[in-house]
Design an enzyme around this catalytic site. Structure first.
Site, short mmCIF file in Angstrom:
data_model
loop_
_atom_site.label_atom_id
_atom_site.label_comp_id
_atom_site.label_asym_id
_atom_site.label_seq_id
_atom_site.Cartn_x
_atom_site.Cartn_y
_atom_site.Cartn_z
N GLY A 66 -9.65 34.16 -25.22
CA GLY A 66 -9.33 35.09 -26.31
C GLY A 66 -10.03 34.79 -27.63
O GLY A 66 -9.53 35.18 -28.68
N ASN B 75 -12.76 36.17 -28.66
CA ASN B 75 -13.17 37.48 -29.21
C ASN B 75 -11.97 38.21 -29.80
O ASN B 75 -12.09 38.87 -30.83
CB ASN B 75 -13.88 38.32 -28.14
CG ASN B 75 -15.32 37.92 -27.96
OD1 ASN B 75 -16.16 38.19 -28.81
ND2 ASN B 75 -15.60 37.20 -26.89
N LEU C 109 -11.81 40.61 -17.43
CA LEU C 109 -12.61 40.48 -16.22
C LEU C 109 -11.94 41.19 -15.03
O LEU C 109 -11.61 40.59 -14.02
CB LEU C 109 -12.88 39.00 -15.93
CG LEU C 109 -13.49 38.22 -17.11
CD1 LEU C 109 -13.75 36.77 -16.75
CD2 LEU C 109 -14.75 38.88 -17.65
N ILE D 228 -12.38 48.26 -14.22
CA ILE D 228 -11.60 49.25 -14.98
C ILE D 228 -11.32 50.47 -14.10
O ILE D 228 -12.25 51.06 -13.53
CB ILE D 228 -12.38 49.67 -16.26
CG1 ILE D 228 -12.70 48.42 -17.10
CG2 ILE D 228 -11.58 50.66 -17.10
CD1 ILE D 228 -11.51 47.57 -17.46
N ASN E 250 -16.73 47.34 -24.62
CA ASN E 250 -16.75 46.06 -23.92
C ASN E 250 -17.77 45.14 -24.58
O ASN E 250 -18.80 45.60 -25.05
CB ASN E 250 -17.16 46.32 -22.45
CG ASN E 250 -17.22 45.04 -21.64
OD1 ASN E 250 -16.28 44.24 -21.64
ND2 ASN E 250 -18.33 44.82 -20.95
N HIS F 37 -20.32 42.11 -23.71
CA HIS F 37 -20.96 41.46 -22.56
C HIS F 37 -21.88 40.34 -23.08
O HIS F 37 -22.64 40.57 -24.03
CB HIS F 37 -21.75 42.48 -21.73
CG HIS F 37 -22.36 41.87 -20.53
ND1 HIS F 37 -21.63 41.58 -19.38
CD2 HIS F 37 -23.61 41.41 -20.29
CE1 HIS F 37 -22.42 41.01 -18.50
NE2 HIS F 37 -23.62 40.89 -19.02
N ASP G 16 -21.44 47.83 -16.64
CA ASP G 16 -22.25 47.48 -17.82
C ASP G 16 -23.35 48.49 -18.11
O ASP G 16 -24.43 48.12 -18.60
CB ASP G 16 -22.89 46.07 -17.65
CG ASP G 16 -21.85 44.98 -17.43
OD1 ASP G 16 -20.73 45.09 -17.95
OD2 ASP G 16 -22.18 44.01 -16.72
C1 GAR Z 1 -16.93 36.32 -23.45
O1 GAR Z 1 -18.07 35.52 -23.43
C2 GAR Z 1 -17.27 37.73 -23.04
O2 GAR Z 1 -18.53 38.14 -23.48
C3 GAR Z 1 -17.23 37.62 -21.53
O3 GAR Z 1 -16.10 36.82 -21.28
C4 GAR Z 1 -15.94 35.88 -22.36
C5 GAR Z 1 -14.51 35.91 -22.84
O4 GAR Z 1 -14.28 34.91 -23.80
N1 GAR Z 1 -17.14 38.91 -20.92
C6 GAR Z 1 -17.79 39.23 -19.79
O5 GAR Z 1 -18.45 38.44 -19.15
C7 GAR Z 1 -17.63 40.69 -19.36
N2 GAR Z 1 -18.56 41.00 -18.31
P1 GAR Z 1 -13.01 34.96 -24.76
O6 GAR Z 1 -11.78 35.17 -23.87
O7 GAR Z 1 -12.99 33.63 -25.44
O8 GAR Z 1 -13.19 36.10 -25.73
#
Ligand code: GAR
Length: 208
Positions: A12, A14, A91, A94, A108, A110, A151
């Site tokens: 989490g 982000n 992850l 959807i 999203n 990525h 994506d």
């Molecule tokens: C992030 O690096 C995000 O870009 C990636 O998962 C991580 C989550 O980190 N998302 C993907 O790979 C989607 N295809 P977080 O839970 O610390 O935000």
């Protein structure tokens, strides 16, 4: 107020960048109505709790089949009626109903420069492992609208990050987050909330 729901699966960071931006005023007029995780033990849920935001878990294993999980997820979003759904490290595939109902209202983040290192199988650390294996010198992150492909939706914002000689997947992941993800996700959100982002012919246009 522009209302959002944030969907998460893991740490989490982000989500935290969004919470911090809303608090600091760099994402004005945005309210996080609810955080949804597919994973009960996601630290993201703890972050929501600490910020006083409702966090709920909707896990596939708690439902008889994928269809029921999809319905529960859709219900949990519809129930609060957000203007935008933010996938911040969510992850999960959807559900098509969700994509239809929220066309150009789901974004999203990525961890690569789409279309490089994107699509089926490219998520989380796997993206950075593939980047290092291929030996590219520049990677980054992308914020995009979600369409019915993997994506493939309209790209809102991208930021490049240098790959360093001694990078491991973990050090690269961290730098991509710090230099790109935590910058472009809150920024994209602020622009969308301000009404500055439109989609024409499958491409994003940002008002000056
Ligand atoms: C992030 O690096 C995000 O870009 C990636 O998962 C991580 C989550 O980190 N998302 C993907 O790979 C989607 N295809 P977080 O839970 O610390 O935000």
């Amino acid at each position: 107020m522009f209302k959002i729901v944030v969907c998460v699966s893991g740490g989490g960071t982000n989500l935290q960048a969004i919470i911090d931006g809303v608090r600091a005023g760099s994402i004005p007029n945005v309210e996080i109505l609810r955080v949804i995780s597919n994973n009960k033990s996601a630290y993201a849920l703890e972050r929501a709790k600490q910020a006083g935001i409702e966090g709920i878990c909707i896990a596939p294993r708690d439902y008889a089949d994928r269809e029921q999980f999809n319905e529960a997820l859709l219900y949990a979003i519809d129930e609060v009626g957000p203007d935008l759904v933010v996938l911040a490290g969510f992850l999960v595939t959807i559900p098509p109903q969700l994509i239809r109902e929220y066309e150009n209202r789901i974004i999203n983040i990525h961890p690569s420069l789409i279309p490089a290192f994107s699509g089926t199988g490219y998520y989380g650390l796997k993206v950075h492992e593939a980047v290092l294996k291929r030996g590219v010198k520049v990677t980054g992150a992308t914020v995009h609208f979600v369409d019915d492909g993997m994506d493939t939706g309209p790209i809102i914002m991208q930021k490049a990050v240098q790959v360093l000689r001694n990078d491991t997947p973990e050090t690269l992941q961290r730098r991509v987050m710090e230099e790109a993800e935590w910058v472009i996700l809150p920024w994209s959100l602020a622009l969308i909330a301000a009404g500055a982002v439109t989609v024409e012919d499958g491409k994003v246009c940002i008002a000056e």
